[in-house]
Design a protein around this motif. Structure first.
Motif, mmCIF file in Angstrom:
data_model
loop_
_atom_site.group_PDB
_atom_site.id
_atom_site.type_symbol
_atom_site.label_atom_id
_atom_site.label_comp_id
_atom_site.label_asym_id
_atom_site.label_seq_id
_atom_site.Cartn_x
_atom_site.Cartn_y
_atom_site.Cartn_z
ATOM 1 N N GLY A 74 55.093 29.327 46.040
ATOM 2 C CA GLY A 74 55.976 30.006 46.989
ATOM 3 C C GLY A 74 56.634 31.235 46.382
ATOM 4 N N SER A 75 57.015 31.120 45.137
ATOM 5 C CA SER A 75 57.642 32.245 44.451
ATOM 6 C C SER A 75 56.674 33.412 44.328
ATOM 7 N N TYR A 76 55.422 33.114 43.983
ATOM 8 C CA TYR A 76 54.428 34.179 43.868
ATOM 9 C C TYR A 76 54.236 34.897 45.201
ATOM 10 N N VAL A 77 54.104 34.128 46.267
ATOM 11 C CA VAL A 77 53.908 34.726 47.594
ATOM 12 C C VAL A 77 55.113 35.595 47.969
ATOM 13 N N GLY A 89 51.234 46.099 46.251
ATOM 14 C CA GLY A 89 50.583 46.534 47.479
ATOM 15 C C GLY A 89 50.500 45.406 48.491
ATOM 16 N N ARG A 90 51.350 44.405 48.295
ATOM 17 C CA ARG A 90 51.363 43.196 49.133
ATOM 18 C C ARG A 90 50.001 42.511 49.162
ATOM 19 N N ARG A 91 49.301 42.589 48.018
ATOM 20 C CA ARG A 91 47.996 41.942 47.881
ATOM 21 C C ARG A 91 48.097 40.858 46.823
ATOM 22 N N MET A 92 47.702 39.655 47.192
ATOM 23 C CA MET A 92 47.683 38.551 46.247
ATOM 24 C C MET A 92 46.305 38.488 45.594
ATOM 25 N N THR A 93 46.308 38.330 44.271
ATOM 26 C CA THR A 93 45.045 38.191 43.549
ATOM 27 C C THR A 93 45.141 36.972 42.638
ATOM 28 N N LEU A 94 44.004 36.398 42.337
ATOM 29 C CA LEU A 94 43.976 35.237 41.449
ATOM 30 C C LEU A 94 44.508 35.610 40.067
ATOM 31 N N ARG A 95 44.128 36.772 39.581
ATOM 32 C CA ARG A 95 44.589 37.209 38.260
ATOM 33 C C ARG A 95 46.114 37.336 38.223
ATOM 34 N N TYR A 97 48.231 35.881 40.233
ATOM 35 C CA TYR A 97 48.798 34.543 40.408
ATOM 36 C C TYR A 97 48.805 33.788 39.083
ATOM 37 N N LEU A 98 47.687 33.794 38.375
ATOM 38 C CA LEU A 98 47.625 33.079 37.095
ATOM 39 C C LEU A 98 48.571 33.679 36.069
ATOM 40 N N THR A 99 48.702 34.994 36.068
ATOM 41 C CA THR A 99 49.666 35.641 35.176
ATOM 42 C C THR A 99 51.085 35.246 35.555
ATOM 43 N N PHE A 100 51.366 35.197 36.851
ATOM 44 C CA PHE A 100 52.685 34.782 37.329
ATOM 45 C C PHE A 100 52.987 33.348 36.917
ATOM 46 N N VAL A 101 52.019 32.448 37.092
ATOM 47 C CA VAL A 101 52.212 31.056 36.681
ATOM 48 C C VAL A 101 52.493 30.987 35.184
ATOM 49 N N ALA A 102 51.731 31.735 34.400
ATOM 50 C CA ALA A 102 51.965 31.752 32.953
ATOM 51 C C ALA A 102 53.371 32.250 32.642
ATOM 52 N N SER A 103 53.826 33.263 33.382
ATOM 53 C CA SER A 103 55.182 33.782 33.143
ATOM 54 C C SER A 103 56.232 32.741 33.489
ATOM 55 N N GLN A 104 55.975 31.951 34.509
ATOM 56 C CA GLN A 104 56.917 30.906 34.886
ATOM 57 C C GLN A 104 56.973 29.810 33.828
ATOM 58 N N VAL A 105 55.839 29.522 33.205
ATOM 59 C CA VAL A 105 55.821 28.544 32.115
ATOM 60 C C VAL A 105 56.686 29.055 30.969
ATOM 61 N N LEU A 145 57.349 43.660 34.240
ATOM 62 C CA LEU A 145 56.604 44.448 33.259
ATOM 63 C C LEU A 145 55.126 44.079 33.151
ATOM 64 N N VAL A 146 54.751 42.867 33.555
ATOM 65 C CA VAL A 146 53.372 42.420 33.366
ATOM 66 C C VAL A 146 52.698 42.087 34.692
ATOM 67 N N VAL A 147 53.241 41.145 35.435
ATOM 68 C CA VAL A 147 52.551 40.617 36.612
ATOM 69 C C VAL A 147 52.433 41.648 37.722
ATOM 70 N N PHE A 148 53.542 42.298 38.066
ATOM 71 C CA PHE A 148 53.576 43.179 39.239
ATOM 72 C C PHE A 148 53.694 44.657 38.875
ATOM 73 N N ARG A 149 53.240 45.049 37.710
ATOM 74 C CA ARG A 149 53.314 46.481 37.402
ATOM 75 C C ARG A 149 52.334 47.250 38.266
ATOM 76 N N LYS A 150 52.615 48.525 38.440
ATOM 77 C CA LYS A 150 51.796 49.356 39.316
ATOM 78 C C LYS A 150 50.367 49.420 38.799
ATOM 79 N N ALA A 151 49.432 49.546 39.732
ATOM 80 C CA ALA A 151 48.003 49.542 39.391
ATOM 81 C C ALA A 151 47.668 50.596 38.353
ATOM 82 N N GLY A 152 48.248 51.797 38.442
ATOM 83 C CA GLY A 152 47.973 52.862 37.489
ATOM 84 C C GLY A 152 48.487 52.582 36.093
#
Length: 155
Positions: A74-77, A89-95, A97-105, A145-152
């Motif tokens: 829910g937090s990732y979404v 860009g309001r786009r969810m990706t597996l990569r 998500y997994l980075t987000f889960v790792a950050s939560q750990v 700084l890691v999960v949601f940084r801009k694509a560029g």
């Protein structure tokens, strides 16, 4: 004599100072949004935990892992669509998500470590609050700084 360190890091021109102030404000608003999402997820975690204990399992560990898993999803979404909408860009990706889960750990580890160490010298309630703060700092920093940084900025 004037202390040169007072404004040494501030941009010199008025437009640059305005941009710097807006960036600080935007970061503060983003942190507040992240905290709001975290508050919602804390309630989700607690609710799922209590429901799981009542209807699914008598194991505290199983109920807690289930609740944490739902809350992290829910937090990732919510962070993808609200807090870090511009970066994701309001786009969810597996990569992501997994980075987000790792950050939560990592946040969970920071919270637990802070709690255990602080409880040696503080009442448990204050130690727990410090753990929550430590978790927030780690989770927000890694998300920003890691999960949601801009694509560029990814390369």
């Amino acid at each position: 004599m004037r202390d040169r360190t007072d404004h040494q890091d501030l941009p010199k021109s008025l437009p640059a100072r305005i941009v710097a102030a807006l960036r600080r404000q935007a970061l503060m608003l983003k942190a507040m949004s992240f905290a709001s999402v975290g508050a919602v997820n804390t309630l989700v975690d607690l609710g799922i935990f209590l429901l799981a204990l009542r209807y699914l399992t008598s194991s505290l560990v199983v109920a807690n892992v289930l609740a944490w898993t739902v809350a992290v999803g829910g937090s990732y979404v919510m962070n993808t669509f609200i807090t870090f909408a511009a970066e994701s860009g309001r786009r969810m990706t597996l990569r992501a998500y997994l980075t987000f889960v790792a950050s939560q750990v990592l946040g969970l580890i920071a919270a637990t470590t802070t709690l255990v160490l602080a409880a040696m010298i503080l009442p448990v309630l204050y130690a727990k609050l410090l753990g929550i703060i430590a978790s927030f700092i780690v989770n927000f920093s890694i998300s920003h700084l890691v999960v949601f940084r801009k694509a560029g900025d990814r390369d």
